[in-house]
Design an enzyme around this catalytic site. Structure first.
Site, short mmCIF file in Angstrom:
data_model
loop_
_atom_site.label_atom_id
_atom_site.label_comp_id
_atom_site.label_asym_id
_atom_site.label_seq_id
_atom_site.Cartn_x
_atom_site.Cartn_y
_atom_site.Cartn_z
N HIS A 169 0.82 -1.21 0.00
CA HIS A 169 0.00 0.00 0.00
C HIS A 169 0.85 1.25 0.00
CE1 HIS A 169 -3.50 -2.33 1.92
NE2 HIS A 169 -3.67 -2.20 0.63
N GLU B 156 1.46 -15.97 -19.14
CA GLU B 156 2.26 -15.72 -17.94
C GLU B 156 2.61 -17.01 -17.21
OE1 GLU B 156 0.17 -12.89 -15.49
OE2 GLU B 156 -1.75 -13.86 -15.78
N ASP C 296 4.84 -12.64 -13.95
CA ASP C 296 4.56 -14.02 -13.57
C ASP C 296 5.35 -15.01 -14.42
OD1 ASP C 296 2.76 -14.16 -11.34
OD2 ASP C 296 1.34 -13.09 -12.59
N CYS D 269 2.58 -6.86 -21.35
CA CYS D 269 2.14 -5.88 -20.36
C CYS D 269 2.85 -6.07 -19.02
CB CYS D 269 0.62 -5.94 -20.18
SG CYS D 269 0.05 -7.54 -19.61
C1 PEP Z 1 2.36 -10.03 -15.20
O1 PEP Z 1 2.29 -11.07 -14.55
O2 PEP Z 1 3.36 -9.70 -15.88
C2 PEP Z 1 1.25 -9.07 -15.18
C3 PEP Z 1 1.21 -8.01 -15.95
O3 PEP Z 1 0.25 -9.31 -14.28
P1 PEP Z 1 0.34 -8.96 -12.69
O4 PEP Z 1 1.63 -8.21 -12.47
O5 PEP Z 1 -0.87 -8.16 -12.40
O6 PEP Z 1 0.33 -10.33 -12.08
MG MG Z 2 0.42 -11.69 -13.72
#
Ligand code: PEP
Ligand code: MG
Length: 584
Positions: A196, A436, A460, A507
């Site tokens: 947070h 991922e 991930d 992403c």
């Molecule tokens: C990722 O795993 O790269 C991703 C964009 O998702 P998060 O970070 O929300 O798990």
């Molecule tokens: Mg992820």
């Protein structure tokens, strides 16, 4: 050595909020109450009850102030944790019990508050569920507040001059209260980049480094410190050369950031005309204005889990629709890719099931398929927000094709429901899968055949490929974006994904790493979705290179054997091509 003869000391933490700060430390040690047990006389009971009531009232006043401040500065979503703290202070069951024991046992209020609240705290901390443990931190914060007010100790909220706050652990409420002073940066010993406090620091645009072990033992108030929120470096007692180096880096960033403004409305296109979609990742509605200012080409990932922060139940279809609509509207006619709830792992929401390995457990699309009504609510809400045809759906944590097929069936059901209700939506809404998990990577061609696009989640993917917990700072040096296995894997995903004419984007955090940009373009990605801060810098890199050259870079990197070799090659390349980009 610094000017007063202390030896320069470097520490590596986790970069939690970007920016560089150079200045004096304010070492914040939270008031630690020492609780004595006292038996009180019968005639003292009313006075003791009064004392506790006053402390509760003062604590409520303090939290209400924090909540108001948070709402004004950060908006409602970011303020929910303080609402939860206020609810704790109004917990009738808990305080009735304390008042009852005070009358019956005739013990002092401090002892009873601590005894009762510690019971709750122990139970919550023993939970395997991250969300419950996070709430336990809130409980402790509330307990300390009540005890401090019982002892009539003042809240530390004022500091003199511009300071870097150094502390063992910083509660979100304290980070917020301190931000009313001239806070140059936050440094903590514990906490992750997604805590947070880290989220708040980013929203407040204050540099922060977390996970800097031992910092509160090494640093004292007034010591000089350098905080590099870009790469997580901390330098205590910096010598003149180091200070000069970081002042230069800070200035370089400043100048560089100014050169980026004119790029805002230009496309992310290479010198030889190859276009990349450069979108932004969004977690909070408050970021929407900022991503537009940064010149992002829409939203490549909206993490809807942020709606669940501090909530006990899932928001209704209607509540979700309103938010998704605002998001789609704010970037229209650009696209907004909305990811379905990725709960589990390290993310929010209380669950009754305790898991030994939550990252390998009930997470993402697995949870949603087990809760079809919740999934349908969310799918309908997203569909309703898609009526202007600029919304797409993204599924997290997919490991097999069946999950995608089942989701598609539910999506059809959601569409039928809306048709029956005569509600407009995009009949051809695009569906994408996050890659991922290695299983999804290896079958990217099959998955690509089922959906319209793939988006690689490196946060991930790297954790599962290299067997490195993404949130564990002990092994954070093994979380290697430039590990040859990661680069080869990316190549395979992109090649396989594209066999089915699907577009492939990224992403994960890596998409926003400027050191990776040329390589990622050369590997063939069609889209990069990056943290909003990184958009202008990445755009500048894309607009300054030739696609043919990027392909050549990727081919060379694919032959390299170690992370060190790849990083040093890319750094040299960047230094040669972009001497004004401050890459260390
Ligand atoms: C990722 O795993 O790269 C991703 C964009 O998702 P998060 O970070 O929300 O798990
Ligand atoms: Mg992820």
């Amino acid at each position: 050595m610094d000017r007063i003869g202390k030896k320069e000391t470097r520490l590596k933490g986790i970069a939690a909020s970007p920016g560089i700060a150079i200045g004096p430390v304010y070492l914040f040690r939270k008031h630690e109450p020492t609780i004595q047990t006292r038996t009180i006389e019968p005639e003292e009971i009313e006075k003791e009850i009064n004392r506790l009531q006053n402390s509760l009232a003062r604590s409520k006043k303090e939290v209400t102030k924090v909540l108001d401040f948070a709402e004004n500065k950060l908006g409602r979503d970011q303020s929910k944790i303080f609402e939860a703290q206020l609810l704790l202070l109004e917990d009738m069951v808990l305080f009735e019990e304390i008042f009852k024991r005070l009358r019956n046992e005739r013990k002092n209020a401090e002892y009873l508050v601590q005894d009762e609240m510690e019971k709750y705290h122990r139970l919550m901390m023993a939970s395997h569920d991250q969300y419950t443990r996070e709430r336990a931190e809130d409980l402790l914060d509330v307990e300390n507040r009540i005890l401090r007010n019982l002892e009539e100790q003042k809240l530390v909220s004022r500091i003199d001059g511009s300071r870097v706050i150094v502390t063992h652990n910083l509660a979100a409420a304290d980070a917020l209260i301190f931000s009313r002073n001239e806070v140059m940066a936050y440094v903590t010993e514990i906490g992750g980049a997604t805590s947070h406090m880290a989220l708040l620091a980013r929203a407040l645009k204050i540099p922060a480094v977390v996970g800097a072990h031992q910092i509160s033992l090494l640093a004292s108030t007034d010591d000089n410190i350098i905080v590099d929120g870009y790469d997580g470096t901390i330098v205590l007692y910096p010598g003149p050369d180091t200070t000069e180096h970081y002042e230069k880096k800070k200035e370089q960033y400043h100048i560089f950031e100014e050169t980026l403004a004119p790029l805002r409305d230009l496309p992310a296109e290479t010198l030889d005309g190859h276009c990349i979609k450069l979108a932004a990742n969004v977690e909070l509605e408050e970021e929407l204005e900022f991503i537009k200012m940064q010149g992002a080409d829409g939203i490549g990932l909206y993490r809807t889990e942020s709606l669940l922060l501090g909530e006990e139940v899932f928001p209704s279809e209607e509540e979700q629709y309103k938010i998704y609509y605002r998001i789609a509207e704010s970037v229209y006619p650009k696209d907004a890719i909305i990811r379905t709830f990725d709960i589990g792992g390290d993310k929010f929401m209380s669950q009754s099931i305790k898991e030994h390995n939550p990252f390998l457990g009930w997470r993402g699309v697995r949870v949603m398929l087990d809760k079809p009504q919740v999934f349908l609510d969310q799918l309908r809400a997203i569909l309703r927000a898609s009526s202007k045809k600029n919304v797409a759906i993204l599924l997290p944590m997919v490991t097999n094709i069946k999950e995608v097929q089942l989701t598609k069936q539910l999506l059809e059901q959601a569409k039928d429901d809306l048709r029956a209700r005569k509600i407009a939506f995009d009949e051809r809404i695009k569906l994408g899968v996050m890659v991922e998990v290695p299983a999804a990577a290896i079958t990217a061609d099959h998955l690509g055949h089922e959906v319209d696009f793939l988006s690689i989640g490196t946060n991930d993917l790297i954790q599962y490929l290299l067997a490195v917990d993404r949130g564990n700072d002990i092994v954070s040096d093994l979380f290697q974006e430039f590990h040859p296995a990661v680069i080869r894997f990316l190549r395979r995903i992109i090649e396989r994904g594209k066999q089915k004419r699907t577009w492939v984007g990224m992403c994960g955090q890596m998409a926003g790493n400027p050191l990776a940009t040329i390589l990622l373009i050369g590997l063939g990605l069609d889209e990069l979705s990056v943290v909003p801060n990184a958009v202008p810098e990445i755009k500048k890199i894309i607009r300054s290179i030739h696609y043919t050259e990027a392909i050549h870079v990727a081919e060379r990197v694919l032959m390299m054997q170690s992370e060190d070799e790849i990083i040093s090659y890319l750094k040299n390349l960047m230094k040669r091509k972009f001497p004004d980009i401050p890459i260390e």
